[in-house]
Motif scaffolding. Structure first.
Motif, PDB file in Angstrom:
ATOM      1  N   CYS A  18      -9.020 -22.648  -6.992  1.00  8.67           N
ATOM      2  CA  CYS A  18     -10.321 -23.279  -7.206  1.00  8.67           C
ATOM      3  C   CYS A  18     -10.778 -23.207  -8.656  1.00  8.67           C
ATOM      4  CB  CYS A  18     -11.375 -22.641  -6.311  1.00  8.67           C
ATOM      5  SG  CYS A  18     -11.101 -22.977  -4.549  1.00  8.67           S
ATOM      6  N   ARG A  24     -12.726 -30.032  -9.199  1.00  5.14           N
ATOM      7  CA  ARG A  24     -13.894 -29.270  -8.783  1.00  5.14           C
ATOM      8  C   ARG A  24     -15.206 -29.850  -9.278  1.00  5.14           C
ATOM      9  NH1 ARG A  24     -15.859 -24.464 -11.430  1.00  5.14           N
ATOM     10  NH2 ARG A  24     -17.783 -23.838 -10.361  1.00  5.14           N
ATOM     11  N   SER A  27     -16.367 -32.632  -7.251  1.00 10.17           N
ATOM     12  CA  SER A  27     -16.449 -32.460  -5.802  1.00 10.17           C
ATOM     13  C   SER A  27     -17.626 -31.581  -5.395  1.00 10.17           C
ATOM     14  CB  SER A  27     -15.164 -31.831  -5.282  1.00 10.17           C
ATOM     15  OG  SER A  27     -15.201 -30.427  -5.459  1.00 10.17           O
ATOM     16  N   CYS A  29     -17.449 -28.730  -4.439  1.00  9.26           N
ATOM     17  CA  CYS A  29     -17.180 -27.352  -4.818  1.00  9.26           C
ATOM     18  C   CYS A  29     -17.946 -26.953  -6.070  1.00  9.26           C
ATOM     19  CB  CYS A  29     -15.678 -27.156  -5.041  1.00  9.26           C
ATOM     20  SG  CYS A  29     -14.680 -27.666  -3.629  1.00  9.26           S
ATOM     21  N   ASN A  67     -10.503 -31.833   1.009  1.00  5.10           N
ATOM     22  CA  ASN A  67     -11.031 -32.263  -0.267  1.00  5.10           C
ATOM     23  C   ASN A  67      -9.857 -32.810  -1.069  1.00  5.10           C
ATOM     24  OD1 ASN A  67     -12.967 -32.725  -2.128  1.00  5.10           O
ATOM     25  ND2 ASN A  67     -13.320 -30.591  -2.674  1.00  5.10           N
ATOM     26  N   THR A  69      -7.877 -33.576  -4.154  1.00  2.69           N
ATOM     27  CA  THR A  69      -7.927 -33.035  -5.513  1.00  2.69           C
ATOM     28  C   THR A  69      -7.091 -33.854  -6.482  1.00  2.69           C
ATOM     29  OG1 THR A  69      -6.117 -31.524  -4.996  1.00  2.69           O
ATOM     30  CG2 THR A  69      -8.347 -30.688  -4.747  1.00  2.69           C
ATOM     31  N   THR A  94     -13.232 -36.365  -3.572  1.00  2.00           N
ATOM     32  CA  THR A  94     -13.818 -36.814  -2.308  1.00  2.00           C
ATOM     33  C   THR A  94     -13.641 -35.787  -1.197  1.00  2.00           C
ATOM     34  OG1 THR A  94     -13.281 -39.077  -2.933  1.00  2.00           O
ATOM     35  CG2 THR A  94     -13.876 -38.689  -0.627  1.00  2.00           C
ATOM     36  N   PHE A  95     -14.732 -35.563  -0.505  1.00  2.00           N
ATOM     37  CA  PHE A  95     -14.739 -34.621   0.601  1.00  2.00           C
ATOM     38  C   PHE A  95     -14.585 -35.386   1.902  1.00  2.00           C
ATOM     39  CE2 PHE A  95     -16.696 -31.765   3.660  1.00  2.00           C
ATOM     40  CZ  PHE A  95     -16.149 -30.538   3.292  1.00  2.00           C
ATOM     41  N   VAL A 116      -4.353 -32.378  -1.549  1.00  2.00           N
ATOM     42  CA  VAL A 116      -5.637 -32.128  -0.900  1.00  2.00           C
ATOM     43  C   VAL A 116      -5.836 -30.628  -0.691  1.00  2.00           C
ATOM     44  CG1 VAL A 116      -5.510 -34.318   0.358  1.00  2.00           C
ATOM     45  CG2 VAL A 116      -4.791 -32.193   1.479  1.00  2.00           C
ATOM     46  N   CYS A 117      -7.093 -30.237  -0.550  1.00  2.00           N
ATOM     47  CA  CYS A 117      -7.402 -28.865  -0.180  1.00  2.00           C
ATOM     48  C   CYS A 117      -7.885 -28.888   1.253  1.00  2.00           C
ATOM     49  CB  CYS A 117      -8.502 -28.289  -1.076  1.00  2.00           C
ATOM     50  SG  CYS A 117      -7.848 -27.186  -2.317  1.00  2.00           S
TER      51      CYS A 117
END
Lengths: 245, 245
Positions: A18, A24, A27, A29, A67, A69, A94-95, A116-117
């Motif tokens: 992160c 980040r 997003s 986050c 999410n 990334t 984008t979430f 992606v996360c």
DNA sequence: CGTGCTTTTGAAAATCATCAAGTATAGTGG
DNA sequence: CCACTATACTTGATGATTTTCAAAAGCACG
């Protein structure tokens, strides 16, 4: 042979996931402060997604949030006979997965190699209790998407093919402007296939292709390659997209 | 039945506005506990909205949130030349005005005499700081609307006129089922005009009318009056709405 | 009992879809 | 490196669903 299913060797859980995440700041986050990032990182599972891979399937139990990334994904819904509606494209920041229901309301597939996360839904829920700022950020994100969705309804319900394509190109340009990779003024890239654009605009591939060709002939755009578009007459496109023409 | 009707039409400010609000249990306000309702009531300005009155105008500075407590409103966006897309219908319990932007992204107009509660955006924002439960509720509401919006995109982009009308009728039925006024099984009321339905489904009035007539002739529905529909063949309608036909 | 609006119905027209085929592009294997 | 194949994109001809234009029928209201 071309199997991409080999589990990647990287993605050291937590370590720098992160803190060093390029997406980040774009997003949700961003709502977590530096000092608390470790708690977020503990939940985040970074996953590479090869182009064409479906990582969310409509109807499946919704156990995770995602999410994006890196890269781009398309979100879509299907009718039993195969008709498809792309409801959006998700790029870095984008979430995905917001839903109260216990199952996903749409599918998601990478249109180009993506990263992606993945977050456990329940664990992220708990994390939200400690970080109301993130919850507020999520509400903002959802509100913005709602506005975008209404705009898309206007497009799908009331705009002509020409207007839809013009709107799409301008939206892509605006999207590229805030993206991580700054591109030359008026130059946009279309990582998704014509079919995806068609399914996004509620048209057929043929109509999208024909419409773009016509815009090119009329000098509103340039098309060095199918995935590369240059907006030549921005004003005319804007007027078109707005329904004046 | 008479006891349900014992509600003042001119909701006096503050006094009992929230405590006795019939729409509270269906709205985001449910997140505020009884004992704190006074704080909410202090912010809520009840407003009667006569049929046809526009109470939110697209583009205007977004200074308020609204909560529909009675009646029905249509939400819509306009193109400069008058083409209109109704993005949704709001009935009792619906929260309106979610948006990060400083101006409204849509207009709202009552389709039948309605009652709304108006909240100052900034003041409600502050209230949210003290009631995170309400913020979470708002996120849930937004998430649900997002799912509904995606479903509507599928309808607008990929369904035929017949499928759209069938989907609409079934959605109305489902909506009536949870509504405050329970109606007979399969009996639905359409408070909005045909024009509004057309603009909601991305069709013309004529097509909506013709399609309904055909559904009636085929015994899928009954139509005692233009505003009163009876679903006669629920299974066939469901199949139609799903795209199987 | 008009008057104006909404809804319905009819005929013609148009946009976009479908069907079909050619061209370009990329990835594969020789 | 080049040819080959598969896929994506483009272009053309035809057709159908839906729109547009036009008007009648049904209803509410003064």
């Amino acid at each position: 042979m071309t199997s991409m299913r080999a589990r990647p060797s990287f993605a050291p859980r937590g370590a720098e996931s992160c803190t060093s995440c390029g997406a980040r700041r774009a997003s949700v986050c961003i709502a977590i402060e530096e000092k608390d990032l470790e708690r977020l990182a503990a939940l985040a599972v970074p996953l590479p997604v090869p182009a064409g891979r479906t990582f969310i399937t409509e109807g499946d139990p919704a156990e995770h949030f995602f999410n994006v990334t890196h890269g781009t994904a398309k979100l879509f819904k299907l009718l039993p006979d195969g008709r498809r509606q792309v409801t959006g494209f998700a790029s870095a920041g984008t979430f995905l997965g917001l839903a109260v229901s216990s199952s996903y309301a749409f599918s998601a597939e990478a249109v180009e190699p993506a990263q992606v996360c993945r977050f456990s839904r329940t664990r992220l829920r708990h994390l939200l209790d400690d970080f109301p700022a993130m919850e507020r950020r999520l509400l903002d994100v959802a509100s913005n998407e709602l506005v975008a969705a209404q705009e898309q309804m206007l497009l799908l319900g009331r705009k002509t093919a020409r207007e839809r394509v013009a709107s799409f190109l301008l939206a892509r340009e605006a999207c590229a402007a805030v993206g991580p990779v700054p591109s030359a003024r008026g130059h946009i890239s279309l990582p998704m296939a014509r079919t995806d654009i068609a399914d996004y605009l509620g048209l057929t591939v043929e109509t999208v292709s024909r419409t773009m060709t016509r815009l090119r002939i009329e000098r509103l755009i340039d098309m060095p390659s199918p995935t590369e578009i240059i907006l030549r007459n921005h004003d005319a496109l804007t007027a078109l997209a707005a329904g004046l023409s």
